[in-house]
Design an enzyme around this catalytic site. Structure first.
Site, PDB file in Angstrom:
ATOM      1  N   GLU A 114       9.498 -31.357 -13.139  1.00  0.00           N
ATOM      2  CA  GLU A 114      10.393 -31.920 -14.156  1.00  0.00           C
ATOM      3  C   GLU A 114      10.182 -31.202 -15.475  1.00  0.00           C
ATOM      4  O   GLU A 114       9.097 -30.680 -15.725  1.00  0.00           O
ATOM      5  CB  GLU A 114      10.057 -33.393 -14.384  1.00  0.00           C
ATOM      6  N   ARG A 117       3.720 -53.722  -9.589  1.00  0.00           N
ATOM      7  CA  ARG A 117       2.563 -54.629  -9.621  1.00  0.00           C
ATOM      8  C   ARG A 117       2.436 -55.172 -11.033  1.00  0.00           C
ATOM      9  O   ARG A 117       3.145 -54.740 -11.926  1.00  0.00           O
ATOM     10  CB  ARG A 117       1.305 -53.847  -9.282  1.00  0.00           C
ATOM     11  N   ASN A 159       6.138 -49.055 -11.670  1.00  0.00           N
ATOM     12  CA  ASN A 159       4.872 -49.635 -11.227  1.00  0.00           C
ATOM     13  C   ASN A 159       5.174 -50.979 -10.590  1.00  0.00           C
ATOM     14  O   ASN A 159       5.671 -51.892 -11.249  1.00  0.00           O
ATOM     15  CB  ASN A 159       3.910 -49.789 -12.402  1.00  0.00           C
TER      16      ASN A 159
END
Lengths: 169, 457
Positions: B205, B297, B295
């Protein structure tokens, strides 16, 4: 000595006894068996423990220590244990969380009873962790003086399953 | 619709401050808790706060907190209904999530297939892009082949960043400044990725040297209803490990934050997310934002969002996992004031944030108005090299940024932490608070490295 080893599942052609239509789990077990046989060949110390994890296949193998290494003795009982006050005792402890069995089958006689004198490497029980059975052996000869965990009871890692006093030395 | 009953028992498959934090909410909710611990954590705080405890293995995480069989056996023996994985360890492992469900346990997190999709960072980038999130120019698919990757890098223009598809949490990535370095860095990163994650695939990227790391907290229930709880600025980081976080992101227009929040929520709904998620973005000087990763979590820095919204995110995770719809009060929540978190890590800032270990002889957490401390630390405990160096999180709230910063300064001043051989990030963080660049909210992700260089010159 723990040697973690990661294996790729080989093409079914590489694995004796497997076939194209075999169930993937069967193929995996076949592959593991194949590798373990290779690792258990001449010149290698005796296998002690084998752990297969599913998912990203991981296989952990524990060998007996090499001959020129001082063999480990059964761990002395740790201080936090109530038995720890008595020195010189040997223990067999749970190598993992699991269910402890004192006999091979529900109706079979227990491997050992209190008072028995057992040889080094004698089996004293079975630990089942998520359907994986492992034999629990006395590392040294001794007399069983206590079996604190009943048959079929859940146990924690490192829990004392048998207490022995050394004999014949 | 009748509301399903709340989960009644939870095994917390973690350690340290996050295990303590989860157990606390469970206690408030009347949920029975089971702590698991390694030999090294025999006396750890989380084992004392839980209703039951199970010793699952020796100190190395691979044989304890990362051992699904040990955790599953502990869950079965204690008869719990659910497993809360916390962060790190097995929290984003789709196999673990699946095994839990196969054994009749509720996994407090998204469904396993969603974890698998978003855990592959290259695939997550593709999914996000399809859901309308802007991504940085780069290779959408992970490639092992250095030549194909180099062509992608040349098309984008240097500097570029190469990232492990299986990576996350700031590990397994490297910046390439010049085309002639590309092959070397690519191959090194590929080797790192193979070692760390067992997966060598990388993607490329464009690298933004001076951007802000901004992330959006999202909650989605099992019925496809979701909400975003605003954004956090996590730009104060070293080697992509966060040290200080703040909400709302200072100096960012409210409408930009709202657009990012709405985009993140749309993407989460599109992928069939359930539970708490964090969408991470980079924001450049012109206010353009680019998706980085999700993420799946609870996040270390979740308390700052809790402080400004009044929402207990762990409680909502448990409610969502119980199959309860998000209540109106959550959907209509409005953040108030400013919250900052400082991470007290047992690392030495003078020596490149090298982890330190030893016995903690003194630990005194700050207190007073609007200060929250999430920690497992207590005097006498031993900090080992086996686990994450996070010792305590100090979180403060203030009605405005000025007050919050001053309050954090006061809280850090009160914090006492000492031990033979132990260094912490406390003094470094106190310096950050007085830095004019941070005070004026002109900081970017280059902030810590710039200062580390200056110091070593």
């Amino acid at each position: 000595m723990t040697v973690p080893a990661a294996f790729q599942v080989p093409d079914s052609a590489d694995v004796p006894g497997s076939s194209e239509e075999a169930d993937p789990l069967e193929r995996l077990l076949g592959a593991v068996r194949h590798h373990v046989e290779g690792l258990n060949g001449p010149g290698m110390p005796a296998l002690r423990r084998l752990r297969v994890a599913s998912g990203a296949v991981s296989v952990e193998i524990e060998w007996d220590p090499l001959q020129d290494v001082v063999p480990p003795v059964a761990e002395p009982v740790d201080a936090p244990d109530p038995l720890g006050e008595v020195s010189g005792l040997l223990t067999v402890r749970a190598p993992a969380v699991g269910t402890f069995y004192r006999a091979r089958e529900p109706e079979a006689p227990p491997f050992v009873e209190v008072g028995d004198i057992v040889q080094a490497n004698a089996q004293v029980g079975i630990l089942e962790t998520m359907k994986l059975m492992s034999a629990l052996n006395a590392e040294r000869a001794g007399r069983i003086i206590e079996l604190p965990v009943p048959d079929g009871a859940p146990v924690e890692y490192d829990q004392v399953l048998a207490v022995m006093e050394p004999v014949g030395e | 619709m009748t509301v399903p009953p709340m989960i009644s028992s939870v095994l917390v498959a973690n350690r340290g401050e996050i295990a303590v934090r989860i157990i606390r909410t469970c206690r408030e909710m009347g949920i029975r808790t089971v702590a698991v611990h390694s030999t090294a954590d025999r006396d750890a705080a989380h084992t004392r706060l839980a209703d039951e405890r199970v010793h699952i293995g020796p100190a190395p995480a691979r044989r304890s907190y990362l051992n699904p069989a040990a955790i599953l056996a502990a869950a079965q023996h204690t008869g719990v209904e659910a497993v809360h994985p916390g962060y790190g360890f097995l929290s984003e492992d789709p196999d673990f999530a699946e095994i839990c469900v196969d054994h009749g346990l509720i996994f407090v997190g998204p469904p396993a297939p969603v974890l698998a999709d978003l855990g592959d960072k290259a695939r997550a980038r593709e999914i996000a892009s399809k859901a309308g999130l802007p991504v940085l120019p780069g290779g959408g698919t992970a490639v092992e082949d250095v030549e194909r990757a180099r062509r992608t890098a040349d098309d984008i223009g240097h500097p570029v960043i190469v990232k492990a598809a299986a990576g996350g949490g700031g590990r397994g990535m490297a910046v390439v400044d010049r085309p002639e370095d590309f092959s070397r860095v690519f191959e090194e990163t590929r080797a790192t990725a193979r070692n760390l994650f067992g997966d060598p695939r990388l993607y490329v990227e464009r690298f933004l040297p001076a951007a802000r790391h901004i992330e959006v907290q999202v909650l989605v229930d099992a019925y496809g209803t979701g909400v975003h709880l605003g954004a956090r600025d996590c730009s104060i980081q070293r080697r992509r490990q966060k040290l200080l976080e703040e909400t709302p992101p200072p100096g960012l227009p409210a409408d930009l934050i709202e657009r990012m929040g709405a985009a993140a929520l749309r993407a989460a709904l599109a992928v069939g997310y359930e539970g708490a998620a964090t969408y991470e973005f980079l924001v450049d000087e012109d206010g353009a934002f680019y998706f980085m990763e999700v993420n799946c979590r609870i996040q270390v820095e979740h308390p700052i969002t809790e402080m400004v919204t009044g929402i207990d995110i762990v409680r909502e995770q448990l409610a969502i996992a119980s199959g309860r719809p998000l209540p109106e009060s959550i959907l209509r929540s409005a953040p108030r004031g400013v919250a900052i978190e400082c991470r007290i890590n047992t690392e030495d800032p003078v020596r490149g944030f090298l982890p330190t270990a030893g016995a903690l002889t003194d630990f005194q957490a700050p207190g007073g108005p609007f200060v929250r401390v999430d920690t497992h630390a207590e005097p006498g405990m031993t900090v080992t090299a086996d686990y994450d160096p996070l010792l305590a999180k100090i979180i403060v709230w203030g009605p405005d940024r000025e007050t919050a910063i001053d309050r954090m300064g006061r809280a850090l001043h009160e914090t006492r932490v000492a031990g033979a051989g132990l260094s912490t990030t406390r003094d470094f963080l106190a310096e950050v608070l007085t830095d004019p660049c941070y005070r004026h909210a002109a900081h970017t992700t280059a902030f810590v490295d710039d200062r580390a260089h200056r110091r070593s010159e």
